[in-house]
Design a protein around this motif. Structure first.
Motif, mmCIF file in Angstrom:
data_model
loop_
_atom_site.group_PDB
_atom_site.id
_atom_site.type_symbol
_atom_site.label_atom_id
_atom_site.label_comp_id
_atom_site.label_asym_id
_atom_site.label_seq_id
_atom_site.Cartn_x
_atom_site.Cartn_y
_atom_site.Cartn_z
ATOM 1 N N UNK A 174 38.311 40.124 49.515
ATOM 2 C CA UNK A 174 38.975 38.883 49.918
ATOM 3 C C UNK A 174 39.125 37.948 48.726
ATOM 4 N N UNK A 175 38.073 37.823 47.933
ATOM 5 C CA UNK A 175 38.131 36.967 46.748
ATOM 6 C C UNK A 175 39.149 37.502 45.742
ATOM 7 N N UNK A 176 39.201 38.811 45.608
ATOM 8 C CA UNK A 176 40.142 39.426 44.674
ATOM 9 C C UNK A 176 41.587 39.140 45.087
ATOM 10 N N UNK A 177 41.859 39.242 46.381
ATOM 11 C CA UNK A 177 43.207 38.938 46.882
ATOM 12 C C UNK A 177 43.570 37.483 46.607
ATOM 13 N N UNK A 178 42.635 36.604 46.847
ATOM 14 C CA UNK A 178 42.898 35.179 46.647
ATOM 15 C C UNK A 178 43.093 34.854 45.169
ATOM 16 N N UNK A 179 42.318 35.506 44.297
ATOM 17 C CA UNK A 179 42.484 35.282 42.860
ATOM 18 C C UNK A 179 43.846 35.790 42.388
ATOM 19 N N UNK A 180 44.242 36.952 42.863
ATOM 20 C CA UNK A 180 45.543 37.499 42.479
ATOM 21 C C UNK A 180 46.677 36.624 43.009
ATOM 22 N N UNK A 181 46.501 36.062 44.187
ATOM 23 C CA UNK A 181 47.530 35.182 44.745
ATOM 24 C C UNK A 181 47.697 33.929 43.893
#
Length: 292
Positions: A174-181
């Motif tokens: 979830x954190x990875x998705x948010x960072x990439x976004x």
């Protein structure tokens, strides 16, 4: 390996949009199945790939042969594969081949398709560029645009490459998705799609994916993929099965979901039986340097 097994698992019900038909035929489809109810893949057998998985495997072979991404080699091999291909040839492939036949170069022949499948093919690039963010994202864009030259699909490839690296560096999915976004501008064509997927995490999966749409287009498949990753961050098997049971383009969603969840959960999270029944498993192990 998770990405490839996700595609092989999806084969049995790929592009079946009636989820009741999937349940009636298989109950819970948590095993490899031949495409008896998936008419677009007639002639494929249990453990085979869809046309998405076949192209992903072709990229893996090209990367291994060239010791890295060589656009000329990949584009040449891709064209040759479809000159005598026994599987389904989708609209993006037909348009790209027609553009090549009309004299366009591989760099400019890509279709205008918005199907997420063009981005999902890029997974094997991580084997060579998983520690080189910019090169990984650039090559992901290039391989995608070769057949799917649309901003939504190209940005999706870049987004998932970034999310994969964030995951490999130890961030939770979830954190990875948010960072990439955060690397995207707020007016990016996929920014809101990602947000929609993240905000759907409390919904039941078939309901969430039905709401986004089960189809191939990025505007449906991308938030559906985000939902799966965010909802099942520690349970790759359930994510893969729920993806198939939701119907539609379960291959593109599954490949990218398996990619991210495979990174954070490791080989032990991929059911051994799935790997055993995947027809090209040994070849993938050899090309990818997987020892298990």
């Amino acid at each position: 390996m998770a990405a490839f097994t996700a595609d092989a698992l999806a084969l049995g019900a790929h592009w079946v949009y009636d989820i009741a038909q999937i349940k009636d035929k298989y109950g819970r489809l948590d095993f490899m199945a031949s495409p008896e109810i998936a008419p677009f893949h007639k002639g494929k057998k249990k453990g085979d790939f869809t046309h998405y998985g076949d192209q992903m495997f072709l990229l893996l072979e090209s990367l291994s042969y060239c010791s890295g991404f060589d656009f000329d080699n990949f584009s040449t091999q891709w064209k040759a594969m479809f000159e005598d291909y026994s599987g389904w040839v989708d609209g993006a492939t037909k348009e790209t081949l027609a553009n090549l036949e009309a004299g366009k170069s591989p760099q400019e022949a890509g279709s205008g398709s918005t199907d997420l499948g063009g981005a999902s093919r890029m997974v094997p690039l991580a084997l060579f560029y998983g520690e080189d963010r910019e090169t990984f994202m650039a090559n992901a864009e290039t391989q995608t645009a070769m057949t799917h030259n649309h901003p939504q699909v190209i940005q999706s490839a870049r987004f998932f490459a970034s999310a994969a690296i964030e995951t490999a560096e130890g961030r939770k999915p979830l954190d990875a998705l948010e960072m990439a976004q955060k690397e995207l501008s707020s007016n990016s064509p996929i920014y809101q799609m990602i947000t929609d997927g993240l905000e759907s995490v409390d919904k039941e999966t078939t309901q969430a994916i039905a709401g986004f749409g089960q189809m191939c287009e990025t505007q449906a498949a991308l938030p559906g993929t985000i939902h799966l990753i965010a909802k099942y961050p520690n349970d790759l098997k359930t994510a893969m099965v729920e993806n198939v049971m939701a119907g539609g383009d379960s291959s593109a969603r599954g490949i990218l979901c398996g990619f991210i969840l495979g990174i954070c959960n490791g080989m032990n999270a991929v059911p051994e039986q799935w790997i055993k029944e995947m027809r090209l498993a040994d070849r993938i192990r050899s090309l990818a340097g997987i020892t298990k």
